[in-house]
Design an enzyme around this catalytic site. Structure first.
Site, PDB file in Angstrom:
ATOM      1  N   ASP A  24       3.349   5.496  -7.118  1.00 35.00           N
ATOM      2  CA  ASP A  24       3.033   5.577  -5.689  1.00 35.00           C
ATOM      3  C   ASP A  24       3.015   7.029  -5.223  1.00 35.00           C
ATOM      4  OD1 ASP A  24       3.304   2.916  -6.122  1.00 35.00           O
ATOM      5  OD2 ASP A  24       5.200   2.705  -5.065  1.00 35.00           O
ATOM      6  N   SER A  72       6.103   3.450   1.982  1.00 36.54           N
ATOM      7  CA  SER A  72       7.346   4.205   1.770  1.00 36.54           C
ATOM      8  C   SER A  72       7.061   5.509   1.024  1.00 36.54           C
ATOM      9  CB  SER A  72       8.407   3.359   1.065  1.00 36.54           C
ATOM     10  OG  SER A  72       7.976   2.963  -0.203  1.00 36.54           O
ATOM     11  N   LEU A 109       0.829  -1.215   0.000  1.00 39.80           N
ATOM     12  CA  LEU A 109       0.000   0.000   0.000  1.00 39.80           C
ATOM     13  C   LEU A 109       0.865   1.267   0.000  1.00 39.80           C
ATOM     14  CD1 LEU A 109      -2.760  -1.118   2.555  1.00 39.80           C
ATOM     15  CD2 LEU A 109      -2.946  -0.993   0.088  1.00 39.80           C
ATOM     16  N   SER A 110       2.134   1.083  -0.300  1.00 40.84           N
ATOM     17  CA  SER A 110       3.062   2.223  -0.467  1.00 40.84           C
ATOM     18  C   SER A 110       3.279   3.050   0.787  1.00 40.84           C
ATOM     19  CB  SER A 110       2.594   3.140  -1.595  1.00 40.84           C
ATOM     20  OG  SER A 110       2.834   2.536  -2.806  1.00 40.84           O
ATOM     21  N   TYR A 145      11.866  -6.763  -8.970  1.00 40.66           N
ATOM     22  CA  TYR A 145      11.186  -5.659  -9.656  1.00 40.66           C
ATOM     23  C   TYR A 145      12.100  -5.102 -10.754  1.00 40.66           C
ATOM     24  CZ  TYR A 145       8.816  -1.124 -10.187  1.00 40.66           C
ATOM     25  OH  TYR A 145       8.175  -0.020 -10.684  1.00 40.66           O
TER      26      TYR A 145
HETATM   27  C1  GLA Z   1       5.430  -0.490  -7.242  1.00 38.91           C
HETATM   28  C2  GLA Z   1       6.225   0.673  -7.824  1.00 38.91           C
HETATM   29  C3  GLA Z   1       5.370   1.488  -8.807  1.00 38.91           C
HETATM   30  C4  GLA Z   1       4.707   0.584  -9.841  1.00 38.91           C
HETATM   31  C5  GLA Z   1       4.045  -0.624  -9.188  1.00 38.91           C
HETATM   32  C6  GLA Z   1       3.559  -1.636 -10.190  1.00 38.91           C
HETATM   33  O1  GLA Z   1       4.393  -0.019  -6.456  1.00 38.91           O
HETATM   34  O2  GLA Z   1       6.706   1.501  -6.805  1.00 38.91           O
HETATM   35  O3  GLA Z   1       6.144   2.490  -9.416  1.00 38.91           O
HETATM   36  O4  GLA Z   1       5.617   0.205 -10.834  1.00 38.91           O
HETATM   37  O5  GLA Z   1       4.920  -1.283  -8.289  1.00 38.91           O
HETATM   38  O6  GLA Z   1       2.577  -1.112 -11.014  1.00 38.91           O
END
Ligand code: GLA
Length: 388
Positions: free
Chosen positions: A175, A131, A128-129, A224
């Protein structure tokens, strides 16, 4: 105020540690990615939303050049100078703030140290970001503290650079932009080439459930970055064989992929097909939302997950179990992994009247398979970051 209890706890802890009031407090929310997976760094499209959980960052200037930073949940402290900021390899939580401060220092003058503390309620590692919420809340608070003028896009880029250089993940801008641009009740549809976004109203017949599998979600271990490299390599291939300019996979259609995939090895061709398909789904899905076709939109979410699972290789068993269970629950319209993948959360689209029953059914299916609980919560699209 959203998450007022968290704010009050932060202020109390701040006073306790520093014996004074903060000069500035900023708030930034986490995000859900609703459609458009790994499309941002391919110059593509994403539908996302800021959520009703986030991070507060409180700060005041001090007399020296030293920054005292507290993680309010662990009550751990990091101390570093405003000059010669470098990445920490042990307490890595501080890197997001260090990277953000370094970016601000490139945009203006950081004239003295600060006493800072942050506290939030986004579950860590849930996709859920948390960071980005930390970067954006720190960025807004510290920019205000030092009187550094930064527009939202610059702030988003500062957060992204912090991820690249301090956390080692070559992420896109999804994000940070979602955390800044969110609006209550709306999805944010962003074009990651022009970096323009528009708001799409969700309406009262839909809500999101987040199902946190607690499966390992580590985007910094290289997985990633490998996917990103595969996409960029595939884009170079298409640039060589298509007659029109190709800067990124955004410029390749699914029919072109079918015709020209031949020069790529099978795995890389599959990797490329995922963001290409996702871009097309986002554009169709945005239209469906506008016309109120939630069932149609939900089926695109299921397709998106299947594409992650089969083509992109960024799903895992825990995520698949939740998505498969969601397909069988009445009232659930769609479900897919959200964010980088390899664990984290599934975002589920449901009618609000079915949310409670669907949550219990999802939790039950997960417990039946893995013998442990997963957290399911209702998420509402919320406002983006701001200085209080
Ligand atoms: C993470 C990355 C984003 C995006 C997503 C996948 O959240 O931080 O920039 O690439 O993955 O869509």
């Amino acid at each position: 105020m959203v998450n007022e209890a968290v704010y009050k706890e932060l202020i109390a802890k701040y006073r306790g540690v520093f014996g004074r009031e903060p000069e500035v407090v900023a708030y930034a929310p986490g995000r859900i990615e609703v459609l458009g997976n790994h499309t941002d760094y391919n110059d593509g499209f994403v539908l996302s939303a800021a959520i009703n959980c986030g991070t507060f960052f409180a700060a005041a200037r001090n007399d020296g050049n030293s920054c005292r930073l507290f993680a309010g949940d662990l009550m751990k402290e990091a101390v570093f100078d405003t000059e010669g900021i470098c990445r920490s390899t042990s307490d890595t939580w501080q890197n997001y703030v260090k990277g953000t401060l370094a970016g601000l220092a490139d945009a203006g003058a950081v004239k003295c140290g600060f006493d800072g503390m942050f506290l939030g309620n986004i579950p860590l590692g849930s996709g859920l970001s948390s960071s980005a919420a930390l970067e954006m809340s720190a960025g807004m608070a510290l920019a205000r503290l030092y009187g550094i003028e930064v527009d939202l896009l610059t702030l988003a880029r500062i957060g992204q650079t912090a991820e690249h250089t301090y956390a080692g993940c070559k992420c896109g801008l999804l994000d940070q932009i979602s955390s800044l641009a969110g609006r209550e009740g709306c999805l944010v549809k962003t074009d990651f080439r022009s970096l323009e976004y528009e708001l799409v109203t969700l309406g009262n017949d839909a809500c999101f459930l987040m199902c946190n599998t607690h499966a390992k979600h580590a985007l910094t271990d290289g997985a990633y970055n490998k996917l990103r490299a595969a996409c960029e390599h595939a884009a170079e291939h298409f640039a060589g064989v298509l007659r029109h300019p190709v800067k990124a996979l955004r410029d390749v259609s699914m029919s072109e992929w079918v015709l020209y995939r031949g020069g790529l090895d099978a795995l890389e061709a599959d990797r490329a097909a995922h963001p290409i398909g996702e871009n097309e789904r986002v554009l169709r899905g945005a239209g469906m939302l506008v016309s109120g076709d939630l069932e149609g939109f939900g089926s695109l979410m299921f397709d998106s997950h299947e594409s992650s699972r089969r083509l992109f290789g960024n799903s895992c068993e825990e995520l698949d179990v939740v998505v498969d269970a969601a397909k069988k629950i009445p009232g659930v319209m769609g479900a897919r992994l959200s964010g980088g993948g390899f664990g984290g959360s599934v975002v589920v689209l449901a009618h609000p009247r079915d949310a409670e029953i669907a949550s219990a059914a999802l939790a039950g299916a997960y417990a039946a398979r893995f013998g442990k609980a997963c957290g399911v919560s209702v998420i509402t699209p919320a406002a983006g970051a701001y200085v209080l």
